[in-house]
Design an enzyme around this catalytic site. Structure first.
Site: not given
Ligand SMILES: O=C(O)CCC(=O)C1=CC=C[C@@H](O)[C@@H]1C(=O)O
Ligand SMILES: [Mg+2]
Length: 326
Positions: A97, A128, A154, A206
């Site tokens: 992140k 991300d 991302e 997702k």
């Molecule tokens: O993608 C991943 O490895 C884990 C999932 C993840 O990062 C997320 C899950 C749910 C909400 C989000 O803020 C976040 C994302 O943005 O992808």
């Molecule tokens: Mg994301």
């Protein structure tokens, strides 16, 4: 379908929350999870409920593989803690992140550098930003992070136009970092705009926000770009739907973002879905009655969720019957 409202603390703060709450429903074909984030309105939460309905009432599409690779998830942690998470995960891909509110680009660089150190040169790192950068900031940040080797960035910017412009800027500067779209697909009125605007190289899918495994399979086909299956921070019940999607996709070239069970302090199945050597098995689960008791939300939280479920179910013509929800 008798709803079970769960409330599980997280091991660390993630996307601004410290607890994960939602509803589990047992339908004729199995358990399903409905856990739209609390700030999402009823209309947005309705596609999450379509996904739960699919899980509760149908079997998963045919699985083409018996395990799926996953990425370690690295929240906005200090470098040493980020490194420890990746080491403990056993994964060779990590999603880091970045652009967290209150942090700087230097924090992001330090975190990514620490993760690269753990993974070595053959590991993969994706970042991300959750739309946290404007176009200029994204171009600068990606240029600074690119030397660490990025599999993709991302959702660097919030809107589709900025993503498309960023791709052009990066390409003009010779920076070969692919762009992945997440919120621009799962929270968009039209998820195909990303394709039509040339705004992404990779699509994050997702299951809950996009309305189910079958809907994601159709979307993957029409998007015509590589996809990464990712979680919405679910219990093992919800994660199983992501695994079903990853197992059924005709091709799976990237590790999936389904390692988020490790962010929950508890879970609801006898064997929680956790990565082993960077992989999750494509297997059915058994819900553990004791875990249901342990994770049961208090009365106020339960009331809030049950009321929300009643309102959102009323928006779905195909919902079996509201009286089944008591
Ligand atoms: O993608 C991943 O490895 C884990 C999932 C993840 O990062 C997320 C899950 C749910 C909400 C989000 O803020 C976040 C994302 O943005 O992808
Ligand atoms: Mg994301």
């Amino acid at each position: 379908m008798r709803p079970h409202v769960f409330d599980i603390p997280l091991t660390t703060r993630f996307r601004g929350i410290t607890r994960r709450q939602g509803i589990l429903l047992e339908g004729p074909r199995g358990w399903a999870e409905w856990s739209p984030f609390p700030e999402y309105d009823d209309i947005e939460s309705a596609s999450w409920l379509c996904a739960a309905l699919e899980a509760a009432t149908t079997d998963w599409p045919r699985a083409l593989r018996d395990e799926v690779p996953v990425n370690a998830i690295v929240p906005a942690l200090p470098p040493a803690a980020a490194a420890a998470r990746v080491r403990a995960s056993g994964c060779s891909t990590a999603k880091v992140k970045v652009a967290e509110r209150g942090e700087t680009l230097e924090d992001d660089i330090a975190r990514v550098a620490a993760v690269r150190e753990v993974l070595g040169k053959d590991g993969r790192i994706r970042v991300d930003a959750n739309g946290g950068w404007d176009l200029q900031q994204a171009a600068t940040a990606i240029a600074e992070l690119a030397p660490f080797g990025l599999e993709y960035a991302e959702q660097p910017c919030q809107d589709v136009e900025s993503l498309a412009a960023l791709r052009r800027v990066l390409s003009a500067r010779g920076i070969a970092v692919p762009i992945a779209a997440d919120e621009s697909i799962r929270r968009a009125g039209d998820p195909l705009r990303v394709r039509d605007a040339g705004a992404a190289d990779i699509a994050i899918l997702k299951v809950q926000p996009l309305g189910g495994v079958r809907r994601c399979l159709e979307l993957a086909e029409v998007l015509g770009m590589p996809v990464v299956v990712s979680s919405a921070l679910e219990t093992s019940v919800g994660l199983r739907a992501g695994v079903a999607l990853a197992a059924a996709l005709p091709s799976l070239d990237h590790a999936c973002g389904l390692e988020t069970g490790s962010l929950l302090l508890d879970d609801v199945t006898t064997v929680p879905l956790r990565a082993r050597h960077g992989r999750l098995p494509v297997e059915d689960f058994v819900v553990d009655p004791e875990a249901l008791l342990r994770t049961r939300a208090d009365d106020d939280v339960a009331l809030w969720w049950l009321e929300r479920l009643r309102r959102v179910a009323a928006l779905l013509p195909q919902w079996p019957s509201t009286k089944d929800l008591t």
